[in-house]
Structure formats: C-alpha cells, structure tokens
Write a protein that holds these residues in place. Structure first.
Motif, mmCIF file in Angstrom:
data_model
loop_
_atom_site.group_PDB
_atom_site.id
_atom_site.type_symbol
_atom_site.label_atom_id
_atom_site.label_comp_id
_atom_site.label_asym_id
_atom_site.label_seq_id
_atom_site.Cartn_x
_atom_site.Cartn_y
_atom_site.Cartn_z
ATOM 1 N N PHE A 1 -18.381 37.089 -42.912
ATOM 2 C CA PHE A 1 -18.680 36.376 -41.667
ATOM 3 C C PHE A 1 -18.495 34.872 -41.839
ATOM 4 O O PHE A 1 -17.865 34.215 -41.004
ATOM 5 C CB PHE A 1 -20.104 36.715 -41.226
ATOM 6 N N ILE A 2 -19.021 34.313 -42.916
ATOM 7 C CA ILE A 2 -18.869 32.883 -43.173
ATOM 8 C C ILE A 2 -17.402 32.539 -43.416
ATOM 9 O O ILE A 2 -16.912 31.501 -42.972
ATOM 10 C CB ILE A 2 -19.763 32.447 -44.351
ATOM 11 N N GLY A 3 -16.686 33.422 -44.099
ATOM 12 C CA GLY A 3 -15.258 33.200 -44.303
ATOM 13 C C GLY A 3 -14.492 33.146 -42.988
ATOM 14 O O GLY A 3 -13.626 32.285 -42.794
ATOM 15 N N THR B 1 -22.126 39.042 -44.986
ATOM 16 C CA THR B 1 -22.401 37.639 -44.674
ATOM 17 C C THR B 1 -21.295 36.741 -45.220
ATOM 18 O O THR B 1 -20.873 35.787 -44.549
ATOM 19 C CB THR B 1 -23.765 37.229 -45.252
ATOM 20 N N ALA B 2 -20.824 37.025 -46.407
ATOM 21 C CA ALA B 2 -19.723 36.244 -46.979
ATOM 22 C C ALA B 2 -18.461 36.384 -46.134
ATOM 23 O O ALA B 2 -17.752 35.395 -45.892
ATOM 24 C CB ALA B 2 -19.464 36.667 -48.416
ATOM 25 N N GLU C 1 -23.132 31.301 -33.635
ATOM 26 C CA GLU C 1 -22.729 32.172 -34.744
ATOM 27 C C GLU C 1 -23.570 31.906 -35.986
ATOM 28 O O GLU C 1 -23.902 32.822 -36.725
ATOM 29 C CB GLU C 1 -21.247 31.982 -35.042
ATOM 30 N N VAL C 2 -23.932 30.662 -36.223
ATOM 31 C CA VAL C 2 -24.768 30.344 -37.380
ATOM 32 C C VAL C 2 -26.179 30.882 -37.189
ATOM 33 O O VAL C 2 -26.836 31.280 -38.156
ATOM 34 C CB VAL C 2 -24.769 28.816 -37.629
ATOM 35 N N LEU D 1 -26.961 34.167 -38.736
ATOM 36 C CA LEU D 1 -27.185 34.231 -40.176
ATOM 37 C C LEU D 1 -28.670 34.181 -40.546
ATOM 38 O O LEU D 1 -29.049 34.612 -41.626
ATOM 39 C CB LEU D 1 -26.450 33.086 -40.874
ATOM 40 N N TYR D 2 -29.499 33.663 -39.671
ATOM 41 C CA TYR D 2 -30.918 33.482 -39.996
ATOM 42 C C TYR D 2 -31.641 34.799 -40.302
ATOM 43 O O TYR D 2 -32.323 34.889 -41.327
ATOM 44 C CB TYR D 2 -31.621 32.721 -38.874
ATOM 45 N N LEU E 1 -15.786 32.309 -40.106
ATOM 46 C CA LEU E 1 -16.185 31.056 -39.461
ATOM 47 C C LEU E 1 -15.382 29.879 -40.006
ATOM 48 O O LEU E 1 -14.942 29.014 -39.249
ATOM 49 C CB LEU E 1 -17.675 30.796 -39.665
ATOM 50 N N VAL E 2 -15.191 29.854 -41.313
ATOM 51 C CA VAL E 2 -14.433 28.764 -41.932
ATOM 52 C C VAL E 2 -12.981 28.810 -41.476
ATOM 53 O O VAL E 2 -12.383 27.768 -41.152
ATOM 54 C CB VAL E 2 -14.557 28.825 -43.468
ATOM 55 N N PHE F 1 -19.995 27.772 -32.494
ATOM 56 C CA PHE F 1 -20.329 27.774 -33.919
ATOM 57 C C PHE F 1 -21.835 27.746 -34.135
ATOM 58 O O PHE F 1 -22.348 28.337 -35.087
ATOM 59 C CB PHE F 1 -19.654 26.597 -34.636
#
Length: 120
Positions: free
Chosen positions: A100-102, A97-98, A75-76, A79-80, A104-105, A72
């Motif tokens: 990708f974050i989804g 990005t949304a 993966e974060v 995002l940078y 990850l969640v 994790f």
C-alpha cells in the motif's frame, strides 16, 4: 450498561461545554462592528474582514492540490488501524501495508513528475 457509555457521555458533555465557552468568549471578547447592518452583508474570515472581491476566482491548480492533499491524507488514515493492531494482524498485514505504501509512493511520484504540484 451505563458504565460502558459513561466515557462517551463525559466526552460529549465536555466538548459541548468547551464549544459553548469558546462561542461565548468570542462573542464577548471579539471585535464589535460599529454599524451592525453594514458588516452583516460582508464576508468575514479568520477574524479579519475579507479583501476578496466577488469576481475573484481561484486557479485550477489550487483545487488540484487540494484534492491531491485530501486523497493522500485519507489514504494515510487507513494506515492507522493497521499500525495500532499490527501484532494481531501478523506478517500478512505488514506485507500488505508495504505494498500500500509502495503504491502511494508511485502515485505521488507520478503526480509530482506530471507537474500537478507546481503552483502556477
């Protein structure tokens, strides 16, 4: 040509100087063993002699949590660059990005529900 590399050269030199100072300060100010041969064979961690015996084994949950943290965390890090240049990338990057974050969640909730984060 040298002007473009000058900040990197200064950064590397300062890093070497600070690293050398820390090593020198640690050897001068750190604890001195009473008998050098006795302490050279023993494990040493975080400034304290280790109390762990040779036969000590970590549980599988330790390694599982460590691997999940690394997964994790890496993966974060992806995002940078998008966060820095989001205006240049536009709406498409925001949507990606949304998503990708989804994902990850969803992966985090799956791991959590499976009990992989429980310390046993």
């Amino acid at each position: 040509m040298l002007r473009t590399y000058l900040p990197a050269i200064v950064f590397i030199c300062l890093g070497g100087i600070v690293g050398g100072l820390f090593i020198t300060a640690g050897s001068l100010l750190g604890p001195k063993p009473k008998t050098p041969t006795k302490y050279q064979a023993e494990p040493y961690e975080s400034g304290m002699p280790s109390e762990v015996q040779q036969g000590f084994r970590f549980g599988i949950s330790f390694y599982l949590i460590a691997m999940l943290f690394i997964l994790f965390d890496i993966e974060v890090v992806f995002l940078y660059p998008i966060a820095v240049q989001l205006r240049a990338f536009g709406t498409f990057a925001l949507i990606e990005t949304a998503v990708f974050i989804g994902l990850l969640v969803v992966a985090f909730v799956y791991v959590w529900r499976r009990g992989a984060l429980e310390w046993r």
